[in-house]
Scaffold this motif. Structure first.
Motif, short mmCIF file in Angstrom:
data_model
loop_
_atom_site.label_atom_id
_atom_site.label_comp_id
_atom_site.label_asym_id
_atom_site.label_seq_id
_atom_site.Cartn_x
_atom_site.Cartn_y
_atom_site.Cartn_z
N THR A 28 0.86 -1.27 -0.02
CA THR A 28 0.05 -0.04 -0.16
C THR A 28 0.69 1.07 -0.02
O THR A 28 0.33 2.15 -0.25
N THR A 29 2.19 1.26 0.38
CA THR A 29 3.05 2.40 0.41
C THR A 29 4.07 2.18 -0.59
O THR A 29 3.91 2.45 -1.81
N SER A 30 5.43 2.27 -0.21
CA SER A 30 6.44 1.96 -0.90
C SER A 30 7.80 1.32 0.01
O SER A 30 7.63 1.35 1.13
N PRO A 31 8.67 0.70 -1.06
CA PRO A 31 9.81 0.40 -0.13
C PRO A 31 10.35 1.14 0.85
O PRO A 31 10.86 1.00 2.12
N THR A 32 10.29 2.41 0.35
CA THR A 32 11.06 3.50 1.24
C THR A 32 10.32 3.75 2.69
O THR A 32 10.66 3.83 3.64
N THR A 33 9.08 3.87 2.47
CA THR A 33 7.98 4.49 3.64
C THR A 33 8.22 3.18 4.48
O THR A 33 8.13 3.28 5.95
N TYR A 34 7.93 1.92 4.06
CA TYR A 34 8.12 0.77 4.82
C TYR A 34 9.48 0.64 5.70
O TYR A 34 9.41 0.59 6.93
N SER A 35 10.80 1.08 5.15
CA SER A 35 11.85 1.19 5.86
C SER A 35 11.98 2.25 6.73
O SER A 35 12.37 2.14 7.85
N VAL A 36 11.47 3.41 6.50
CA VAL A 36 11.26 4.52 7.36
C VAL A 36 10.49 4.17 8.74
O VAL A 36 10.96 4.35 9.65
N VAL A 37 9.43 3.62 8.35
CA VAL A 37 8.44 3.06 9.49
C VAL A 37 9.31 2.17 10.35
O VAL A 37 9.37 2.17 11.79
N GLY A 38 10.18 1.19 9.86
CA GLY A 38 10.84 0.25 10.42
C GLY A 38 12.07 1.00 11.15
O GLY A 38 12.38 0.60 12.67
N SER A 39 12.41 2.19 10.83
CA SER A 39 13.58 2.87 11.32
C SER A 39 13.07 3.46 12.60
O SER A 39 13.54 3.51 13.53
N LEU A 40 11.89 4.08 12.40
CA LEU A 40 11.12 4.91 13.53
C LEU A 40 10.84 4.05 14.72
O LEU A 40 10.41 4.43 15.82
N ASN A 41 10.44 2.87 14.39
CA ASN A 41 9.74 1.89 15.37
C ASN A 41 11.08 1.71 16.78
O ASN A 41 10.49 1.37 17.75
N LYS A 42 12.24 2.28 16.57
CA LYS A 42 12.83 2.09 17.58
C LYS A 42 12.64 3.12 19.00
O LYS A 42 13.02 3.08 20.06
N ILE A 43 11.90 4.10 18.45
CA ILE A 43 11.62 5.20 19.23
C ILE A 43 10.45 4.51 20.57
O ILE A 43 10.88 4.71 21.72
N PRO A 44 9.38 4.21 20.15
CA PRO A 44 8.69 3.44 21.23
C PRO A 44 9.35 2.18 21.68
O PRO A 44 9.29 1.89 22.82
N LEU A 45 10.23 1.46 20.89
CA LEU A 45 10.83 0.39 21.49
C LEU A 45 11.90 0.83 22.71
O LEU A 45 11.96 0.21 23.59
N THR A 46 12.57 2.09 22.41
CA THR A 46 13.40 2.46 23.57
C THR A 46 12.66 2.48 24.82
O THR A 46 13.02 2.23 26.02
N VAL A 47 11.43 3.38 24.61
CA VAL A 47 10.56 3.45 26.06
C VAL A 47 10.34 2.34 26.54
O VAL A 47 10.34 2.13 27.59
N LEU A 48 9.69 1.41 25.88
CA LEU A 48 9.11 0.12 26.15
C LEU A 48 10.31 -0.63 26.83
O LEU A 48 10.19 -1.52 27.84
N GLY A 49 11.55 -0.55 26.32
CA GLY A 49 12.60 -1.36 26.89
C GLY A 49 13.00 -0.68 28.38
O GLY A 49 13.38 -1.65 29.18
N VAL A 50 12.88 0.75 28.42
CA VAL A 50 12.92 1.22 29.73
C VAL A 50 11.96 0.44 30.74
O VAL A 50 12.21 0.23 31.98
N VAL A 51 10.75 0.62 30.45
CA VAL A 51 9.65 0.14 31.11
C VAL A 51 9.76 -1.40 31.54
O VAL A 51 9.69 -1.70 32.56
N PHE A 52 9.77 -2.30 30.27
CA PHE A 52 9.68 -3.85 30.56
C PHE A 52 10.85 -4.39 30.99
O PHE A 52 10.92 -5.35 31.92
N PHE A 53 12.02 -3.85 30.43
CA PHE A 53 13.43 -4.51 30.64
C PHE A 53 14.48 -3.79 31.54
O PHE A 53 15.71 -4.10 31.76
N GLY A 54 13.99 -2.63 32.06
CA GLY A 54 14.72 -1.77 32.90
C GLY A 54 16.11 -1.39 32.31
O GLY A 54 17.18 -1.16 33.14
#
Length: 330
Positions: free
Chosen positions: A267-293
């Motif tokens: 539905t989008t493009s390879p570029t947008t897909y990759s960008v979404v993948g790159s940005l995933n690290k933001i919530p991941l960092t926050v969740l890492g602090v919350v769940f894995f200390g």
């Protein structure tokens, strides 16, 4: 004139509500947003689940975990098809031949990533992952004429910069790690770009793509299971009921992640897909602090702000380019 909308992808309800909220967007744009959100959510769930399986429960068999997720997905799809819930094309030699390179790149991407992890910290790997987004973006432009503007390039550069800031404490040099990560960048970019080509040539549905990708991964991964020495050790693993539940859940999230990633590229493009993948690290960092200390430092916080700015810039740039393209005579 009448425009034929593909209504099969999503029930009318959610799209209709979204149209009321964002009247300026076309159906295609809204589907793109929904598919990227879905991909993002399942990608996060998958990372956290796999982290729990591999670290909290100390299940030291990443390849076995992958093969299990592949088998789980294939069984789930074939059962759903035989019950008549979904339909997708069975195996055909020409389709297998078109899809197999996607699969080899996929497996190579996963493996080079896990080898790089042995030599480099996660922040270093994030920097490289963002570099592979740049490679995807260039390839997308060269191969498919995906429009590229200064603001899109700047937003991707900002992502790379934000990951370098995050890794300032962990900057480390390992020639083996860099080598594996270099392979990983090339494989990631080639995987998404070739996937787009294979989507066009094979005309598979999303379920069909998930079926092919997971089924074809099994023979590619089995020899690696033996070489890595994970087999037969993996058979003697003790399973508590909690672990078993998480294990089943990892199979389910693996299935949805496959499905959403193909849907997002379609539905989008390879570029947008990759960008979404790159940005995933933001919530991941926050969740890492919350769940894995995990510890959060100043650099981490600055990099999250930079990453969010990059995300905002990218989506704005995409919206502008979509607007200007729409105004041009086709």
């Amino acid at each position: 004139g009448m425009v034929k909308e593909k209504s099969s992808a999503i029930p009318r309800g959610p799209l209709f509500i979204l149209h009321q909220l964002c009247p300026n967007y076309s159906n295609a744009q809204l589907l793109g947003v929904i598919s990227c959100l879905a991909y993002s959510i399942f990608s996060l769930l998958m990372t956290l689940t796999n982290k729990a399986v591999l670290t909290v429960f100390d299940f030291k068999f990443p390849i076995a975990l992958l093969i299990y997720q592949n088998i789980f997905t294939v069984v789930l799809l074939t059962s759903a098809r035989s019950l008549g819930y979904i339909d997708f094309a069975g195996l055909h030699r020409p389709t297998v031949q078109s899809w197999y390179p996607v699969n080899v790149l996929f497996v190579f991407m996963l493996l080079s990533g896990s080898y790089a992890l042995k030599f480099l910290s996660v922040p270093m790997i994030t920097i490289f992952k963002n570099l592979s987004t740049t490679a995807t973006c260039m390839g997308d432009y060269v191969l498919f004429g995906q429009p590229l503007s200064g603001s899109i390039l700047f937003s991707i550069a900002l992502m790379v910069a934000s990951s370098i800031v995050a890794g300032l404490n962990d900057l480390e040099f390992s020639s083996e790690g860099y080598l594996w990560m270099g392979f990983n960048c090339l494989a990631s970019a080639a995987y998404v770009l070739y996937m787009r080509k294979a989507m066009k040539t094979t005309q598979l549905s999303e379920f069909g793509m998930v079926y092919y990708n997971n089924l074809l991964s099994i023979p590619t991964l089995l020899p690696m299971l033996l070489v890595s020495g994970e087999f037969p050790t993996v058979l003697s693993t003790e399973m508590s009921s909690t672990f078993f539940t998480i294990f089943i859940w990892s199979g389910i999230s693996g299935f949805f992640l496959s499905l959403c990633s193909f849907w997002a590229v379609k539905t989008t493009s390879p570029t947008t897909y990759s960008v979404v993948g790159s940005l995933n690290k933001i919530p991941l960092t926050v969740l890492g602090v919350v769940f894995f200390g995990t510890n959060m430092n100043v650099y981490g916080a600055i990099s999250i702000v930079m990453g969010l700015m990059a995300a905002f810039l990218y989506s704005a740039a995409k919206h502008w380019s979509a607007k200007s393209n729409a105004e041009l005579p086709k």
